[in-house]
Design an enzyme around this catalytic site. Structure first.
Site, PDB file in Angstrom:
ATOM      1  N   TYR A   1     -15.009  10.206  -1.325  1.00 31.06           N
ATOM      2  CA  TYR A   1     -13.814   9.716  -2.241  1.00 31.06           C
ATOM      3  C   TYR A   1     -13.647  10.392  -3.528  1.00 31.06           C
ATOM      4  CZ  TYR A   1     -11.972   5.663   0.494  1.00 31.06           C
ATOM      5  OH  TYR A   1     -11.342   4.840   1.562  1.00 31.06           O
TER       6      TYR A   1
ATOM      7  N   ASN B   1     -10.361  -4.526  -0.900  1.00 28.20           N
ATOM      8  CA  ASN B   1     -10.478  -3.632  -1.684  1.00 28.20           C
ATOM      9  C   ASN B   1      -9.396  -4.084  -2.941  1.00 28.20           C
ATOM     10  OD1 ASN B   1     -12.212  -1.553  -1.225  1.00 28.20           O
ATOM     11  ND2 ASN B   1     -11.138  -0.997   0.779  1.00 28.20           N
TER      12      ASN B   1
ATOM     13  N   ASP C   1     -18.126  -0.146   3.151  1.00 25.69           N
ATOM     14  CA  ASP C   1     -18.351   0.633   4.508  1.00 25.69           C
ATOM     15  C   ASP C   1     -18.131   2.220   4.681  1.00 25.69           C
ATOM     16  OD1 ASP C   1     -15.815   0.777   4.995  1.00 25.69           O
ATOM     17  OD2 ASP C   1     -15.995   0.008   6.901  1.00 25.69           O
TER      18      ASP C   1
ATOM     19  N   HIS D   1     -16.662   3.914  -3.979  1.00 29.15           N
ATOM     20  CA  HIS D   1     -15.948   4.971  -3.811  1.00 29.15           C
ATOM     21  C   HIS D   1     -16.093   6.176  -4.851  1.00 29.15           C
ATOM     22  CE1 HIS D   1     -13.011   2.788  -0.917  1.00 29.15           C
ATOM     23  NE2 HIS D   1     -14.320   2.670  -0.548  1.00 29.15           N
TER      24      HIS D   1
ATOM     25  N   ARG E   1       0.971  -1.180  -0.015  1.00 24.99           N
ATOM     26  CA  ARG E   1       0.218  -0.087  -0.135  1.00 24.99           C
ATOM     27  C   ARG E   1       0.840   1.214  -0.106  1.00 24.99           C
ATOM     28  NH1 ARG E   1      -4.868   1.724   4.305  1.00 24.99           N
ATOM     29  NH2 ARG E   1      -4.998   3.871   3.330  1.00 24.99           N
TER      30      ARG E   1
END
Ligand code: NAD
Ligand SMILES: O=P(O)(O)OC[C@H]1O[C@H](O[C@H]2[C@H](O)[C@@H](O)[C@@H](O)O[C@@H]2CO)[C@H](O)[C@@H](O)[C@@H]1O
Ligand code: MN
Length: 442
Positions: A265, A147, A170, A200, A93
């Site tokens: 987002y 994700n 969520d 998103h 990430r």
């Protein structure tokens, strides 16, 4: 009352203890006979599992508990798989976020090049879980929130069209909880919402109370001034300054289309220049999470193991996550709960690609979700969604065909990337960083 066997896939996740505590808090609504954890990282899962074992011994010793890295042991005799894996963990990430930032492009977990890179890693991992589930527990359902959910959902639509997988996010739940606070309601469940978009990437168009009163005007008044920032500071999951910035920025996102209320987002697509300007290329959200949530959760779990007791533990129930129980109950008890899920459009948004995976309200029962009709959407949203859904489809196409060209196109098409040249520079770095995780592209 039937008791269920639950498998948490991605047992080593920072969210596992909060979800286990939440499940134990909901046993009256959703009884459990067996709880298993599955992960490919034995050591990481071992710490979470060690703590969960103590938690269960104290709170529900009747539940059989097991943590394993063996797929057969994990997936055999399971009713629901709750999947939250992060392929490549936080180390990857961090690279997803830092590589684009090197080129002045948004570095984010699920949006832009970072989300595309994460998608290319996640598809194989999630498909593998589905295949294990179907081999060892063919009647089970997977509730997937791994994700990037948009890309994962498109991959499941395309590659496992008949599998019993429900893709859910969520973020709308978290925003709706804030809306309820703004309105002075006890719970988001007092609201009935209409919402559409991609994961998103969506908008609320209508929010009413149970009597049918329109709650949008009061919410809009608040969001126009404060975004989704609430007076009481909100929940205990979003205390970091970066989350507060995101909730405040919803004010500017809202200004683009005051007819609707936006998902937070969208800031990465509408204000990428500002996001980049406010990002520290050497310390991104991944670093914040590793120094914050990850450290906290693993330290607390180690304490529980050492003390063989939860006394004094700061771990808390993830109340947000109760939407997962609502979803499992909807399937198990045919509750027909209305929930936002990521499903194939199939005409629900009438002027949008029927094969797109869209996030819309669905009635969920034992047969799965029945999407509600949305009708036509306006040009602004349609244009944005067509561009973004094309990015998501191109990523899956690139993964399936191992195509460098398609992935370059996906990056170029992302609203967060300024040119094909920059897209190529980022892509070449991402390929290098993701060796062993992505299929080899040609
Ligand atoms: N959909 C949503 O709204 C939502 C909300 C919160 C978190 N999430 C997602 O939940 C996931 C977990 O988040 P986290 O921050 O706790 O991550 P984490 O890194 O703490 O945990 C993920 C775990 O997945 C494991 N894993 C990786 N690849 C695997 C595989 N192929 N099979 C089995 N296990 C595997 C890792 O070893 C790790 O223990 C992420 O995908 C995150 O994006 C989604
Ligand atoms: O940066 P992170 O890892 O803290 O968060 C990224 C995730 O953000 C959203 O999930 C929130 C969720 O909205 C909230 O209810 C609570 O559970 O915390 C989560 C993590 O903060 C988003 O929906 C996820 O997809 C992201 O992974
Ligand atoms: Mn999400």
């Amino acid at each position: 009352m039937k008791k269920f066997s639950i498998l948490i896939a991605g047992g080593g996740s920072t969210f596992t203890p909060g979800i286990v505590l939440m499940l134990l808090d909901n046993l009256d609504k959703f009884p459990i006979r067996k709880l298993k954890l599955y992960d490919i990282d034995k050591e990481r899962q071992g710490i979470i599992a060690g703590a969960c074992e103590v938690i269960l011994r104290e709170k529900a010793p009747e539940i059989e508990f097991l943590a394993t890295t063996d797929p057969e042991e994990a997936f055999t005799d399971v009713d629901f798989v709750m999947a939250h894996i992060r392929v490549g963990k936080y180390a990857m990430r961090e690279l997803d976020e830092k590589i684009p930032l090197k080129y002045g492009v948004v570095g984010q977990e699920t949006c832009g090049p970072g989300g595309i890179a994460y998608g290319m890693r996640s598809i194989g991992g999630v498909l593998e879980l589905i295949d294990y589930m179907e081999k060892y527990s063919p009647n089970a359902w997977m509730l997937n929130y791994s994700n990037p959910a948009a890309i994962v959902a498109e991959a499941t639509r395309r590659l496992r069209p008949h599998s019993k997988v429900l893709n859910i996010c969520d973020m709308p739940v978290a925003i709706e909880e804030r809306m309820a606070r703004i309105l002075g309601l006890k719970s988001r469940k007092e609201m009935t919402v209409r919402y559409y978009g991609l994961n998103h990437f969506g908008w609320w168009t209508d929010i009413r109370d149970k009597e049918g009163n329109d709650l949008m005007p009061k919410l809009k008044e608040h969001v126009a001034k404060y975004g989704y920032v609430v007076n009481d500071g909100g929940d205990n999951q979003h205390v970091d300054a970066s989350w507060q910035d995101t909730f405040l920025k919803a004010r500017d996102v809202y200004a683009l289309d005051p007819g609707t209320l936006p998902n937070t987002y969208l800031k990465y697509y509408f204000f990428p220049d500002e996001v980049v300007a406010h990002s520290n290329p050497n310390y991104t959200r991944a670093n914040e999470v590793m120094d914050g949530r990850e450290k906290f959760v693993f330290t607390e779990c180690k304490k529980i193991i050492e003390n063989q007791s939860t006394e004094g533990s700061a771990l808390h129930i993830d109340e947000h996550a109760s939407y997962i129980v609502d979803l499992a109950r909807a399937i198990a008890y045919n509750t027909h709960e209305r929930m936002l899920l990521i499903v194939e459009n199939k005409g629900a948004i009438s002027n949008f690609d029927p094969t797109a995976m869209v996030e819309i309200p669905c009635i969920v029962g034992s047969n799965g979700p029945e999407p509600l009709s949305i009708g036509e959407i306006p040009q602004f949203q349609k244009g944005l969604m067509e561009q973004q859904v094309s990015v998501e489809k191109l990523v899956v196409e690139a993964w399936v065909t191992k195509s460098y060209q398609k992935l370059w196109q996906a990056l170029t098409l992302s609203k967060t990337v300024p040119s094909a040249k920059v897209a190529k520079q980022i892509l070449d770095d991402l390929i290098e960083a993701n060796k062993g995780y992505w299929p080899e592209l040609h």
